[in-house]
Design a protein around this motif. Structure first.
Motif, short mmCIF file in Angstrom:
data_model
loop_
_atom_site.label_atom_id
_atom_site.label_comp_id
_atom_site.label_asym_id
_atom_site.label_seq_id
_atom_site.Cartn_x
_atom_site.Cartn_y
_atom_site.Cartn_z
N UNK A 133 0.85 -1.19 0.00
CA UNK A 133 0.00 0.00 0.00
C UNK A 133 0.88 1.24 0.00
N UNK A 134 0.36 2.29 -0.58
CA UNK A 134 1.16 3.51 -0.75
C UNK A 134 1.69 4.08 0.56
N UNK A 135 0.99 3.81 1.66
CA UNK A 135 1.41 4.40 2.94
C UNK A 135 2.77 3.89 3.44
N UNK A 136 3.21 2.76 2.92
CA UNK A 136 4.51 2.26 3.34
C UNK A 136 5.62 2.81 2.47
N UNK A 137 6.62 3.33 3.13
CA UNK A 137 7.80 3.78 2.41
C UNK A 137 8.85 2.69 2.55
N UNK A 138 9.86 2.78 1.75
CA UNK A 138 10.94 1.80 1.78
C UNK A 138 11.53 1.67 3.19
N UNK A 139 11.62 2.84 3.88
CA UNK A 139 12.22 2.75 5.21
C UNK A 139 11.29 2.10 6.25
N UNK A 140 10.03 1.98 5.89
CA UNK A 140 9.08 1.30 6.78
C UNK A 140 9.08 -0.21 6.54
N UNK A 141 10.00 -0.63 5.69
CA UNK A 141 9.97 -2.03 5.28
C UNK A 141 11.26 -2.78 5.58
N UNK A 142 11.10 -4.08 5.66
CA UNK A 142 12.26 -4.96 5.71
C UNK A 142 12.42 -5.58 4.32
N UNK A 143 13.65 -5.94 4.02
CA UNK A 143 13.81 -6.83 2.86
C UNK A 143 13.63 -8.24 3.41
N UNK A 144 13.44 -9.19 2.53
CA UNK A 144 13.23 -10.57 2.99
C UNK A 144 14.42 -11.08 3.80
N UNK A 145 15.62 -10.71 3.36
CA UNK A 145 16.77 -11.21 4.11
C UNK A 145 16.91 -10.55 5.48
N UNK A 146 16.43 -9.31 5.57
CA UNK A 146 16.43 -8.65 6.89
C UNK A 146 15.48 -9.38 7.84
N UNK A 147 14.33 -9.76 7.32
CA UNK A 147 13.36 -10.49 8.14
C UNK A 147 13.98 -11.79 8.62
N UNK A 148 14.56 -12.45 7.65
CA UNK A 148 15.17 -13.74 7.94
C UNK A 148 16.26 -13.61 9.00
N UNK A 149 17.03 -12.52 8.90
CA UNK A 149 18.12 -12.30 9.84
C UNK A 149 17.59 -11.90 11.22
N UNK A 150 16.69 -10.94 11.21
CA UNK A 150 16.18 -10.41 12.47
C UNK A 150 15.46 -11.47 13.31
N UNK A 151 14.68 -12.31 12.62
CA UNK A 151 13.88 -13.28 13.36
C UNK A 151 14.45 -14.69 13.30
N UNK A 152 15.66 -14.78 12.84
CA UNK A 152 16.35 -16.07 12.74
C UNK A 152 15.46 -17.14 12.12
N UNK A 153 14.85 -16.77 11.01
CA UNK A 153 14.00 -17.73 10.30
C UNK A 153 14.61 -17.96 8.92
N UNK A 154 14.56 -19.18 8.43
CA UNK A 154 15.16 -19.37 7.12
C UNK A 154 14.26 -18.78 6.04
N UNK A 155 14.86 -18.39 4.91
CA UNK A 155 14.12 -17.67 3.87
C UNK A 155 12.84 -18.36 3.40
N UNK A 156 12.84 -19.67 3.37
CA UNK A 156 11.62 -20.34 2.90
C UNK A 156 10.50 -20.19 3.92
N UNK A 157 10.86 -20.18 5.19
CA UNK A 157 9.86 -19.96 6.24
C UNK A 157 9.28 -18.55 6.11
#
Ligand SMILES: [Zn+2]
Length: 190
Positions: A133-157
């Motif tokens: 949605x337009x309300x999210x800016x890039x800085x309001x977002x994680x990349x997939x690898x950031x998510x994976x890193x931050x939450x110690x979850x593997x990319x497929x999860x």
């Protein structure tokens, strides 16, 4: 007193006729049948060897072809989201080369297909992509690898969670972005 000569009723393994055998290990009614059977047995063994050799050769061939990045038509269907008939059409028009290893064993060059089809590759993740949605800016977002890193979850999860919770995502350049709030809600709750 002597041994009585054994007479064992048997059926000749070669000519299938009944005969009286002198020993229990006798298998044939005559030298002729024994000979014939030996020859046929030899022939069968040779045929088997020949067949095994062909199989061996064939396996090598397949291994080599895989090494050369040749893929089957059905693999191409999956990889490039193109129909079988389209692939056969490309082959027929000599747009891509093919190697025919036998019925249903057509192999095509993956690299060649990549050059040709790169603009229309269907990425499974892109297909159901729900735009940010337009309300999210890039800085309001994680990349997939950031998510994976931050939450110690593997990319497929991470991917499956995004699918499951229908989290909006957007591909910008090389990266897929997902809103931090949405991700935090799910991962912190878990
Ligand atoms: Zn016989």
């Amino acid at each position: 007193m002597g041994f009585s000569k054994l007479k064992i009723p048997k059926v000749c393994e070669q000519c299938q006729k009944p005969f009286e055998a002198k020993t229990i290990t006798t298998r044939f009614c005559s030298h002729f049948c024994a000979d014939k059977n030996r020859k046929e047995q030899k022939k069968r063994e040779l045929e088997l060897q020949k067949k095994e050799k062909v199989l061996e050769k064939y396996a090598d061939k397949i291994a080599t072809l895989q090494h050369r990045e040749l893929i089957s038509v059905s693999e191409a269907v999956v990889l490039f989201g193109i129909s079988k008939s389209s692939i056969h059409r490309l082959i027929k028009r000599n747009i891509i080369r093919s190697v025919n290893l036998g019925e249903r064993l057509t192999r095509i060059n993956k690299t060649e297909l990549e050059k040709l089809l790169s603009p229309i590759i269907i990425n499974e993740n892109d297909k159901q992509e729900k735009e940010l949605p337009k309300k999210y800016k890039k800085e309001d977002c994680y990349t997939l690898s950031q998510v994976s890193e931050k939450f110690a979850a593997n990319p497929s999860t991470v991917n499956s969670i995004i699918e499951r919770f229908n989290i909006p995502k957007e591909k910008i350049g090389k990266f897929v972005y997902v809103p931090k709030v949405e991700i935090d809600k799910i991962f912190i709750r878990q």
